[in-house]
Design an enzyme around this catalytic site. Structure first.
Site, mmCIF file in Angstrom:
data_model
loop_
_atom_site.group_PDB
_atom_site.id
_atom_site.type_symbol
_atom_site.label_atom_id
_atom_site.label_comp_id
_atom_site.label_asym_id
_atom_site.label_seq_id
_atom_site.Cartn_x
_atom_site.Cartn_y
_atom_site.Cartn_z
ATOM 1 N N GLY A 8 0.823 -1.195 0.000
ATOM 2 C CA GLY A 8 0.000 0.000 0.000
ATOM 3 C C GLY A 8 0.858 1.246 0.000
ATOM 4 C CB ALA A 9 1.900 3.589 -2.143
ATOM 5 N N GLY A 10 -0.583 4.670 0.396
ATOM 6 C CA GLY A 10 -1.489 5.776 0.673
ATOM 7 C C GLY A 10 -1.097 6.508 1.947
ATOM 8 N N GLY A 12 -1.404 5.669 4.912
ATOM 9 C CA GLY A 12 -0.718 4.789 5.854
ATOM 10 C C GLY A 12 0.590 4.234 5.311
ATOM 11 C CB CYS A 159 -14.982 7.399 5.817
ATOM 12 S SG CYS A 159 -13.830 8.740 5.517
ATOM 13 N N GLY A 320 -6.553 10.656 9.712
ATOM 14 C CA GLY A 320 -5.151 10.820 9.350
ATOM 15 C C GLY A 320 -4.159 10.702 10.484
ATOM 16 C CB CYS A 353 -10.181 15.826 11.935
ATOM 17 S SG CYS A 353 -9.819 14.087 12.182
ATOM 18 C CE LYS A 388 -8.356 18.739 4.396
ATOM 19 N NZ LYS A 388 -9.782 18.389 4.490
#
Length: 425
Positions: A8-10, A12, A159, A320, A353, A388
């Site tokens: 995975g490369a997001g 996380g 979500c 996040g 957040c 943001k």
């Protein structure tokens, strides 16, 4: 020498690779496997959906970053995990062996669970940059001939933040175009009340978000189960607090964006003792699978049970900073194991957040994210919108530089009591 494979490369997987490379020994190899050549900043997807960003604006090419960090990169899809043999299987049939595995795949978007849901049906999505890009293309046509809008999250969703963000960003864009008066807007959600967010609320998120909806003339339906979606029509069952049918709604729309429920990716489904029935990875307090001790997992793909029973099923979001705390704990625990010690680090799972509303927003802090909490706070104002934007630029710069938590980020957060790791007892 140990081979540490990250899938995975997001949000996380990328910081996981950077932190693991920093903490691994010189002789260890860190490998990232992902089916995409780019990282994309998911929190900006709602902006892409109204063309405030283009997809390429929120992408970072991975090959140069990984080359600079001396991280091995395999751009392929993982089709199956084989925990019994310590291997992952790739789309071309090759097997990649590992000593330690970190699963950071993110979720599968379960559009198929509701007839007509999703980009292949009759609603748009901002869950993935490609979906958001298509939503932006749709938006160009919509504003020429506007009509009713339905935005929200279906049963089983976990979500909710992006739905609120997209709804208010859409509303702001319509006002800027001076066509807001032509559009009826409705928020449809599985949440038991506005601002629940799958978390039982944070501070006064209920009051703040209800106030925003009233001030901006947006109707809402909570405890909503979406039965099916047809071209231009959404069929919704609203239930009461006991789960009994309260009202049946037939809601016409010209544009809709509904967040789906999540489940584990196909490569994980059905692997006994690694995942739950929905395909989410089972982990202990150290982010490690209880059965396969050399497998860790971070991010949206881990299993977290619902914190309360709601009339319509809702899940727990993985936000996040919460994910970044999982990453830091995992990297330190793998280093513990490399040094012959038992894992000892636990993520705080704190949530910090920023929810953008286009020209204002709400910020909230929950320590930890899942109640009961030591700290909870929420505030709103125009400053959230600008913060943001700044955070988007900052996070993407970190990715390009190959950084996870530089000292100039860690120290001010620590001064506010916001840390990624729990203090050892």
């Amino acid at each position: 020498m140990a081979k540490i494979v990250i899938v995975g490369a997001g949000i996380g997987g990328i910081p996981m690779s950077f932190e693991m490379k920093e903490l691994a020994r010189k002789e260890d190899e860190v490998v990232v496997i992902a089916d995409t050549p780019t990282f994309h900043f998911v929190p900006s997807n709602p902006w892409v959906g109204v063309n405030w960003r283009k997809p390429e604006d929120i992408k970072v090419e991975l090959v140069p970053v990984f080359k600079k960090k001396q991280i091995t990169f395999i751009q392929q899809k993982v089709t199956r995990f084989h925990p019994e043999t310590n291997q992952v299987e790739l789309a071309d049939g090759a097997l990649v062996a590992y000593d330690y595995l970190v699963i950071a795949t993110g979720p599968k978007l379960a559009f198929e669970e509701i007839p007509g849901l999703g980009p292949e049906g009759y609603t748009q999505s901002v869950c993935h940059v490609d979906h958001a890009g298509k939503a932006g293309e749709f938006w160009d046509g919509f504003v020429e001939e506007p009509g009713p809008i339905i935005i929200g999250a279906v049963q089983g969703a976990s979500c909710f933040g992006p739905a609120y963000e997209y709804m208010f960003i859409v509303e702001t864009d319509l006002r800027k175009r001076q066509i807001r008066d032509k559009v009826k807007m409705t928020y449809v959600t599985a949440e038991p009340y506005i601002g629940h967010l799958g978390l039982g609320g944070v501070g006064d998120t209920r009051g703040m978000l209800e106030s925003e909806l009233r001030n901006k003339h947006i109707n809402w339906i909570c405890n909503a189960k979406v039965d099916k979606i047809e071209a231009g029509m959404m069929y919704v069952t609203e239930v009461d607090e006991s789960g009994q049918v309260k009202k049946q709604h037939e809601l016409p729309f010209k544009h809709s964006m509904m967040l789906p429920a999540f489940k584990g990716v196909d490569a994980l489904m059905g692997i006994d003792k690694l995942v739950n029935p929905r395909g989410f990875v089972l982990v202990d307090e150290h982010q490690r699978n209880p059965t396969y001790k050399n497998i860790y997992s971070v991010g949206v793909c881990i299993a977290i049970p619902p914190q309360e029973q709601t009339p319509v099923p809702t899940g727990v979001p993985k936000t996040g900073y919460m994910i970044e705390s999982m990453v830091t704990a995992t990297a330190h625990n793998i280093r513990d194991e490399l040094d012959g010690k038992a894992p000892s680090h636990k993520g705080t799972w704190n949530a910090l957040c920023l929810a953008d509303f286009g020209d204002s927003g709400i910020a909230f802090l929950a320590m930890p994210q899942i109640p009961p909490r030591n700290v909870q706070w929420a505030a709103r104002g125009r400053w959230v919108h600008w913060l943001k934007i700044a955070y988007e630029k900052y996070f993407m710069r970190k990715v390009r530089k190959g950084l996870s938590e530089p000292f100039y980020e860690r120290l001010p957060l620590k001064a506010m009591g916001i840390m990624r790791l729990k203090k050892p007892k």
